[in-house]
Design an enzyme around this catalytic site. Structure first.
Site, PDB file in Angstrom:
ATOM      1  N   MET A 198      -0.803  38.278 -34.130  1.00 46.64           N
ATOM      2  CA  MET A 198      -0.621  39.505 -33.446  1.00 46.64           C
ATOM      3  C   MET A 198      -0.698  39.510 -31.756  1.00 46.64           C
ATOM      4  O   MET A 198      -1.792  38.542 -31.482  1.00 46.64           O
ATOM      5  CB  MET A 198      -1.720  40.600 -34.047  1.00 46.64           C
ATOM      6  CG  MET A 198      -1.520  41.009 -35.311  1.00 46.64           C
ATOM      7  SD  MET A 198      -2.844  41.914 -35.723  1.00 46.64           S
ATOM      8  CE  MET A 198      -2.512  42.367 -37.696  1.00 46.64           C
TER       9      MET A 198
ATOM     10  N   GLY B 230      -5.566  45.406 -41.160  1.00 47.03           N
ATOM     11  CA  GLY B 230      -6.047  45.299 -42.742  1.00 47.03           C
ATOM     12  C   GLY B 230      -6.583  46.334 -43.140  1.00 47.03           C
ATOM     13  O   GLY B 230      -7.008  47.513 -42.150  1.00 47.03           O
TER      14      GLY B 230
ATOM     15  N   MET C 122       3.680  39.100 -35.633  1.00 46.39           N
ATOM     16  CA  MET C 122       3.887  40.713 -35.374  1.00 46.39           C
ATOM     17  C   MET C 122       3.807  40.469 -33.682  1.00 46.39           C
ATOM     18  O   MET C 122       2.647  40.938 -32.969  1.00 46.39           O
ATOM     19  CB  MET C 122       2.642  41.546 -35.697  1.00 46.39           C
ATOM     20  CG  MET C 122       2.920  41.799 -37.231  1.00 46.39           C
ATOM     21  SD  MET C 122       1.368  42.105 -38.260  1.00 46.39           S
ATOM     22  CE  MET C 122       0.788  40.675 -38.520  1.00 46.39           C
TER      23      MET C 122
ATOM     24  N   HIS D 193       3.036  35.155 -40.521  1.00 50.02           N
ATOM     25  CA  HIS D 193       3.698  36.556 -40.117  1.00 50.02           C
ATOM     26  C   HIS D 193       3.474  36.996 -38.697  1.00 50.02           C
ATOM     27  O   HIS D 193       2.174  37.335 -38.229  1.00 50.02           O
ATOM     28  CB  HIS D 193       3.027  37.615 -41.152  1.00 50.02           C
ATOM     29  CG  HIS D 193       3.555  39.207 -40.869  1.00 50.02           C
ATOM     30  ND1 HIS D 193       2.810  40.197 -41.313  1.00 50.02           N
ATOM     31  CD2 HIS D 193       4.404  39.542 -40.106  1.00 50.02           C
ATOM     32  CE1 HIS D 193       3.183  41.332 -41.080  1.00 50.02           C
ATOM     33  NE2 HIS D 193       4.238  40.955 -40.386  1.00 50.02           N
TER      34      HIS D 193
ATOM     35  N   GLY E 290      -5.177  41.066 -48.186  1.00 48.00           N
ATOM     36  CA  GLY E 290      -6.115  40.619 -47.388  1.00 48.00           C
ATOM     37  C   GLY E 290      -7.584  41.228 -47.592  1.00 48.00           C
ATOM     38  O   GLY E 290      -8.262  40.577 -48.250  1.00 48.00           O
ATOM     39  N   SER E 291      -7.847  42.534 -47.532  1.00 52.17           N
ATOM     40  CA  SER E 291      -9.129  43.014 -47.705  1.00 52.17           C
ATOM     41  C   SER E 291      -9.434  42.954 -49.248  1.00 52.17           C
ATOM     42  O   SER E 291     -10.469  42.830 -49.822  1.00 52.17           O
ATOM     43  CB  SER E 291      -9.077  44.489 -47.359  1.00 52.17           C
ATOM     44  OG  SER E 291      -8.141  45.279 -47.675  1.00 52.17           O
TER      45      SER E 291
ATOM     46  N   ASP F  11       3.343  43.334 -47.893  1.00 52.91           N
ATOM     47  CA  ASP F  11       2.377  43.268 -47.192  1.00 52.91           C
ATOM     48  C   ASP F  11       1.707  44.566 -46.849  1.00 52.91           C
ATOM     49  O   ASP F  11       2.364  45.510 -46.213  1.00 52.91           O
ATOM     50  CB  ASP F  11       2.497  42.269 -46.034  1.00 52.91           C
ATOM     51  CG  ASP F  11       1.664  41.842 -45.098  1.00 52.91           C
ATOM     52  OD1 ASP F  11       0.371  42.485 -45.674  1.00 52.91           O
ATOM     53  OD2 ASP F  11       1.789  41.601 -44.207  1.00 52.91           O
ATOM     54  N   GLY F  12       0.617  44.812 -47.256  1.00 49.21           N
ATOM     55  CA  GLY F  12      -0.540  46.053 -46.752  1.00 49.21           C
ATOM     56  C   GLY F  12      -0.975  46.941 -48.101  1.00 49.21           C
ATOM     57  O   GLY F  12      -0.028  47.333 -48.810  1.00 49.21           O
TER      58      GLY F  12
ATOM     59  N   ASP G  32      -1.817  36.079 -40.286  1.00 49.86           N
ATOM     60  CA  ASP G  32      -1.135  37.085 -39.369  1.00 49.86           C
ATOM     61  C   ASP G  32      -1.047  36.885 -37.778  1.00 49.86           C
ATOM     62  O   ASP G  32      -2.308  36.947 -37.138  1.00 49.86           O
ATOM     63  CB  ASP G  32      -1.748  38.386 -39.637  1.00 49.86           C
ATOM     64  CG  ASP G  32      -1.181  38.991 -40.972  1.00 49.86           C
ATOM     65  OD1 ASP G  32      -0.035  39.216 -41.071  1.00 49.86           O
ATOM     66  OD2 ASP G  32      -2.250  39.158 -41.655  1.00 49.86           O
TER      67      ASP G  32
ATOM     68  N   GLY H 252      -0.382  45.809 -38.046  1.00 50.59           N
ATOM     69  CA  GLY H 252      -1.629  45.979 -36.974  1.00 50.59           C
ATOM     70  C   GLY H 252      -2.800  45.811 -37.523  1.00 50.59           C
ATOM     71  O   GLY H 252      -3.682  45.531 -36.746  1.00 50.59           O
TER      72      GLY H 252
ATOM     73  N   HIS I 260      -1.280  33.639 -45.824  1.00 51.52           N
ATOM     74  CA  HIS I 260      -0.467  34.338 -45.221  1.00 51.52           C
ATOM     75  C   HIS I 260      -1.446  34.513 -43.822  1.00 51.52           C
ATOM     76  O   HIS I 260      -2.704  35.056 -43.709  1.00 51.52           O
ATOM     77  CB  HIS I 260      -0.528  36.060 -45.633  1.00 51.52           C
ATOM     78  CG  HIS I 260       0.248  36.712 -44.833  1.00 51.52           C
ATOM     79  ND1 HIS I 260       1.774  36.783 -44.940  1.00 51.52           N
ATOM     80  CD2 HIS I 260      -0.039  37.662 -43.938  1.00 51.52           C
ATOM     81  CE1 HIS I 260       2.021  37.845 -44.189  1.00 51.52           C
ATOM     82  NE2 HIS I 260       1.075  38.564 -43.643  1.00 51.52           N
TER      83      HIS I 260
ATOM     84  N   SER J 241      -4.360  37.009 -47.169  1.00 54.20           N
ATOM     85  CA  SER J 241      -4.266  37.134 -45.638  1.00 54.20           C
ATOM     86  C   SER J 241      -5.686  36.812 -45.079  1.00 54.20           C
ATOM     87  O   SER J 241      -6.426  37.424 -45.572  1.00 54.20           O
ATOM     88  CB  SER J 241      -3.857  38.575 -45.177  1.00 54.20           C
ATOM     89  OG  SER J 241      -3.856  38.648 -43.785  1.00 54.20           O
TER      90      SER J 241
ATOM     91  N   MET K 115       7.351  45.450 -45.392  1.00 52.11           N
ATOM     92  CA  MET K 115       5.832  46.304 -44.994  1.00 52.11           C
ATOM     93  C   MET K 115       5.582  47.492 -45.682  1.00 52.11           C
ATOM     94  O   MET K 115       6.407  48.270 -45.779  1.00 52.11           O
ATOM     95  CB  MET K 115       5.829  46.388 -43.609  1.00 52.11           C
ATOM     96  CG  MET K 115       5.637  45.223 -42.452  1.00 52.11           C
ATOM     97  SD  MET K 115       4.534  43.893 -42.907  1.00 52.11           S
ATOM     98  CE  MET K 115       2.939  44.597 -42.608  1.00 52.11           C
TER      99      MET K 115
HETATM  100  C1  DX5 Z   1      -1.179  43.994 -41.487  1.00 52.95           C
HETATM  101  C2  DX5 Z   1      -1.020  42.704 -41.917  1.00 52.95           C
HETATM  102  C3  DX5 Z   1      -1.425  42.248 -43.069  1.00 52.95           C
HETATM  103  C4  DX5 Z   1      -2.789  42.698 -43.626  1.00 52.95           C
HETATM  104  C5  DX5 Z   1      -3.003  42.943 -44.841  1.00 52.95           C
HETATM  105  O1  DX5 Z   1      -0.556  44.327 -40.131  1.00 52.95           O
HETATM  106  O2  DX5 Z   1       0.373  42.242 -41.757  1.00 52.95           O
HETATM  107  O3  DX5 Z   1      -1.230  40.874 -43.584  1.00 52.95           O
HETATM  108  O4  DX5 Z   1      -3.811  41.543 -43.535  1.00 52.95           O
HETATM  109  O5  DX5 Z   1      -4.369  43.574 -45.134  1.00 52.95           O
HETATM  110  P1  DX5 Z   1      -4.730  44.373 -46.437  1.00 52.95           P
HETATM  111  O6  DX5 Z   1      -4.244  43.678 -47.575  1.00 52.95           O
HETATM  112  O7  DX5 Z   1      -6.023  44.675 -46.251  1.00 52.95           O
HETATM  113  O8  DX5 Z   1      -3.743  45.510 -46.440  1.00 52.95           O
HETATM  114 ZN    ZN Z   2       0.925  40.124 -42.649  1.00 55.61          ZN
END
Ligand code: DX5
Ligand code: ZN
Length: 223
Positions: free
Chosen positions: A36, A143, A67, A65, A196-197, A174-175, A34, A141, A32, A9, A136
């Protein structure tokens, strides 16, 4: 090696150097992205212009994705930008089936996402039309949140339903995905993993992608 899909992500990437960041994850199966909107979730990232530009420069396909509120109206517009898939939240949609069809008619695969507290039952019919189901494993919302183990029975129920119905959409989580939680989600039926992280947060993204893929060694997953 077990065949899984890894979708880093870019929420955890450096937005100001997005093109360079995308080239650091060229070994991924997709990126991915995101979106928002400051309403469905508090944070605000970017919109269709940025997604279109990412499509142009990314070495890998896009897994968008959304949101956002009102996906019935907006999701099809993302479907025509060249992304491989566009996923929207069922909680925000008025007509899930029509939105899936509209995305597909614009040339993208369509995904449906459910928040940790959203039950699957009202949406099982939609599993028959969707190309991707996103469960999820954190509240959408942000990372860097911790993986919600409580979601695992729902993930397993989704896998069981798909199997008994003979359906083959991607089953994505995801998450909070790390080398420790990826194997847990895999054992509960996920085949596609957003991270992501744990990809951009430390070291080199390519090494982190490799480590996530290698987290599914037979030894780790022995009963
Ligand atoms: C959160 C996002 C994720 C986010 C995941 O709302 O939809 O895609 O980037 O981040 P990590 O992998 O750090 O939990
Ligand atoms: Zn996501």
């Amino acid at each position: 090696m077990v065949d899984i899909r890894l979708h880093p992500s870019v929420l955890s990437a450096d937005f100001v150097n997005m093109e360079a960041e995308l080239h650091r994850i060229a070994s991924a199966d997709a990126v991915h992205v995101d979106v928002m909107d400051n309403h469905f979730v508090e944070a605000l990232t970017f919109g269709p212009q940025m997604v279109k530009r990412i499509v142009e420069v990314s070495p890998v396909p896009l897994d968008v994705h959304l949101m956002i509120e009102n996906p019935d109206y907006f999701a099809p517009r993302y479907g025509e930008l060249g992304a491989q898939s566009v996923t929207f939240h069922v909680e925000a949609a008025s007509d899930v089936a029509a939105t899936i069809k509209a995305i597909q008619s614009h040339g993208a695969k369509a995904g449906i996402a459910v928040k940790p507290g959203t039950p699957l039952e009202p949406y099982l019919d939609n599993f028959h039309e969707a190309d991707l189901v996103l469960i999820m494993t954190v509240e959408p919302g942000a990372g860097g949140q911790a993986f919600l183990h409580d979601v695992m029975p729902k993930l397993q129920a989704a896998r069981n339903y798909l199997e008994q119905a003979g359906l083959t959409p991607l089953l994505e989580v995801d998450g909070g995905i790390t080398v420790d939680t990826l194997p847990i989600a895999w054992r509960h039926g996920a085949d596609t993993f957003v991270a992501g992280s744990s990809v951009f947060g430390h070291g080199q993204p390519e090494d982190n992608i490799e480590a996530l893929r290698n987290s599914l060694t037979p030894e780790r997953n022995a009963p």
